[in-house]
Scaffold this active site. Structure first.
Site, PDB file in Angstrom:
ATOM      1  N   CYS A   1       2.756  -4.938   6.947  1.00  0.00           N
ATOM      2  CA  CYS A   1       2.460  -4.731   5.537  1.00  0.00           C
ATOM      3  C   CYS A   1       3.627  -4.030   4.843  1.00  0.00           C
ATOM      4  CB  CYS A   1       1.182  -3.916   5.373  1.00  0.00           C
ATOM      5  SG  CYS A   1      -0.327  -4.860   5.715  1.00  0.00           S
TER       6      CYS A   1
ATOM      7  N   HIS B   1       0.826  -1.218   0.000  1.00  0.00           N
ATOM      8  CA  HIS B   1       0.000   0.000   0.000  1.00  0.00           C
ATOM      9  C   HIS B   1       0.857   1.263   0.000  1.00  0.00           C
ATOM     10  CE1 HIS B   1       0.655   1.026   4.314  1.00  0.00           C
ATOM     11  NE2 HIS B   1       0.675  -0.286   4.514  1.00  0.00           N
TER      12      HIS B   1
END
Length: 536
Positions: free
Chosen positions: A447, A428
């Site tokens: 992440c 992301h």
């Protein structure tokens, strides 16, 4: 009864090291009895191994290794086991000397039956280790959750019995070019180790262009031996040395400023043994991932802090990334999955662990803490903070979730790339851009944050949009959350390689950011893998 030399059972040691069994020429009754005794011995010896027992039963206990016509198989197996160290495998685990001795000593059908099963078992162990690795990664570190292909033992021995034995064993090794290049680097390092390595370490904390003296000479000499510059008698940090330092920095993930600062000297001072350990671990990792990669895929190498789109073996997109922080609950796991869609203007649905461990304590002290986040009730609707008594809740009984609506300040930035998985890991954007300027970038909750997320999106959309940038920007301007399916889903491989060799033959090394390599090498050592030096 005295047997003539032509009828006597003989055992020959061939010049190549292979052992030949020659069955005695006996009367029909005694020959039948010998065959029966051999089969009985094979059946008994294989009984505790389900795969081998089934294999021999299906072939009526006919041997693979100890028959008169099995010399090629014996020779191929012994040669392969002796060369196990070429692949960084634990040669002593296959006890090639013990097997050879047992073959020499096997004079009765019962002895030969036991040797037969011993050879078959060692062949299967060798094939499994070479094809799928010595270790089970999950047993070494819980963050290594990749699926390692393990092959059926009965099918393997059956295929071996019907194949060219030497060719069959050779094909067990990973056939990817990455593995072959690592094997060449391993041999290069082993030869360097035999010659004494790279010489004296650099006795300085930092060196800059224009300096001279003993430490500069030490730096020069090590870089010459490493192959980064030609031989030189210069005692000055001149342009040639600066260029060599820059090349070294590129290959070690350092900022190529040509200055030998603390990080650079630390890497320069790593010994041949250190690099050899990294290569052995990388080869084991290649065996865990021995299946060919897809023609086009996404590649994230955690210690390299980069993401690439690989197409036909070449990187067509590359960006810096931030990966999980080096703590037990934040390290980015290693696994593969399929990227199916991206979300433009995403909402951030805060993971339960972050809600209860980070935000709940803050909101207990101040209801307005983390005000950018909405409190969401079980009905999926926002709940006013003023109506909640945060003090009565803990990590286990907090009944709410939290969400951050789309915005430039959203923790996920303006786009996320999804490959749904049980670890809740994805790639992301991020509003925190400053971390991308650091050499070591392990700061996230797990992440993978992408430095150039828009360019990444354009590259992914090229396969399905005539104007990928225009399509993306139009969606972005709506400021509404939009899910975009990828018509050509891509495999995502989140890997952990601190050593690799590129297609041009340049060896690259990175720091063991999560200490996983150290754990793997320790486990390999316990399994019998050791460093070796090889004379040129």
């Amino acid at each position: 009864m005295t047997l003539s030399p032509t009828r006597r059972s003989t055992l020959k040691l061939m010049a190549a090291g292979a052992v030949s069994f020659v069955l005695p020429t006996l009367g029909a009754g005694r020959a039948d009895a010998a065959v029966t005794a051999l089969k009985q011995s094979i059946a008994e010896s294989a009984a505790r191994d389900k795969a081998l027992s089934a294999f021999y039963r299906e072939r009526n206990y006919k041997p693979v290794f100890v028959g008169n016509g099995d010399k090629r198989r014996r020779s191929a197996l012994l040669k392969a086991l002796k060369s196990a160290g070429d692949h960084g495998l634990p040669r002593q685990a296959y006890d090639v000397e013990g097997l050879t001795a047992a073959m020499k000593a096997a004079k009765t059908p019962s002895d030969r039956g036991r040797v037969e099963v011993q050879a078959a078992s060692l062949m299967l162990d060798y094939a499994d280790h070479l094809r799928s690795g010595v270790l089970n990664p999950r047993s070494v570190d819980s963050g290594m959750v990749m699926d390692v292909p393990r092959y059926d033992r009965q099918s393997t021995i059956d295929a071996f019995s019907k194949s060219n034995p030497a060719a069959f064993l050779k094909k067990m090794a990973p056939r990817k070019p990455e593995y072959v290049r690592l094997q060449k680097e391993k041999l290069r390092l082993e030869k360097l180790l035999a010659k004494g390595g790279w010489g004296d370490k650099v006795q300085s904390k930092t060196l800059k262009p224009g300096q001279s003296g003993g430490a500069v000479v030490q730096l020069r000499n090590r870089l010459i031996r490493m192959g980064y510059m030609r031989k030189s008698a210069s005692q000055t940090y001149d342009a040639a040395l600066q260029s060599a330092v820059q090349k070294f920095q590129v290959n070690h993930g350092l900022s190529p400023d040509g200055v030998a600062g603390g990080s650079t000297i630390s890497q320069v001072n790593k010994g041949v043994q250190d690099r050899l350990q990294q290569v052995l671990v990388a080869m084991e990792r290649q065996r865990w991932n021995s299946r060919p990669y897809e023609k086009k895929h996404v590649w994230v190498n955690i210690p390299d802090f980069h993401v690439d789109i690989i197409n036909n073996g070449k990187s067509t997109f590359r960006s810096r990334v931030v990966v999980g922080k080096n703590t037990s609950d934040r390290r980015t796991p290693e696994f593969s999955d399929t990227m199916e869609f991206m979300v433009i203007n995403p909402s951030w649905y805060v993971p339960r662990s972050i809600v209860t461990k980070e935000y709940l304590p803050l909101m207990k002290r101040n209801k307005g803490a983390a005000g950018q986040l909405q409190i969401i009730g079980r009905n999926g609707k926002p709940v006013s903070r003023s109506s909640i008594n945060f003090a009565q809740y803990n990590e286990k009984n907090f009944p709410y979730s939290m969400k951050q609506p789309p915005s430039k300040g959203n923790a996920l930035g303006l786009v996320k790339f999804m490959f749904p998985n049980k670890y809740n890991i994805y790639l992301h954007d991020t509003p925190s851009k400053s971390l991308f300027d650091r050499e070591s970038r392990a700061f996230s909750h797990g992440c993978v944050r992408v430095h150039k997320p828009f360019d990444f999106a354009y590259a992914l959309l090229t396969a399905q949009e005539k104007d990928p940038e225009g399509f993306f920007q139009a969606s972005l301007r709506t400021k509404r959350e939009r899910r975009v399916e990828l018509r050509e889903p891509l495999q995502v491989h989140i890997a952990y390689y601190t050593a690799w060799v590129d297609a041009k033959g340049n060896a690259h090394y990175r720091n063991d950011v999560y200490n996983r390599d150290a754990q793997i090498f320790s486990a390999l050592s316990r399994a019998g893998v050791s460093l070796r030096s090889v004379a040129s």
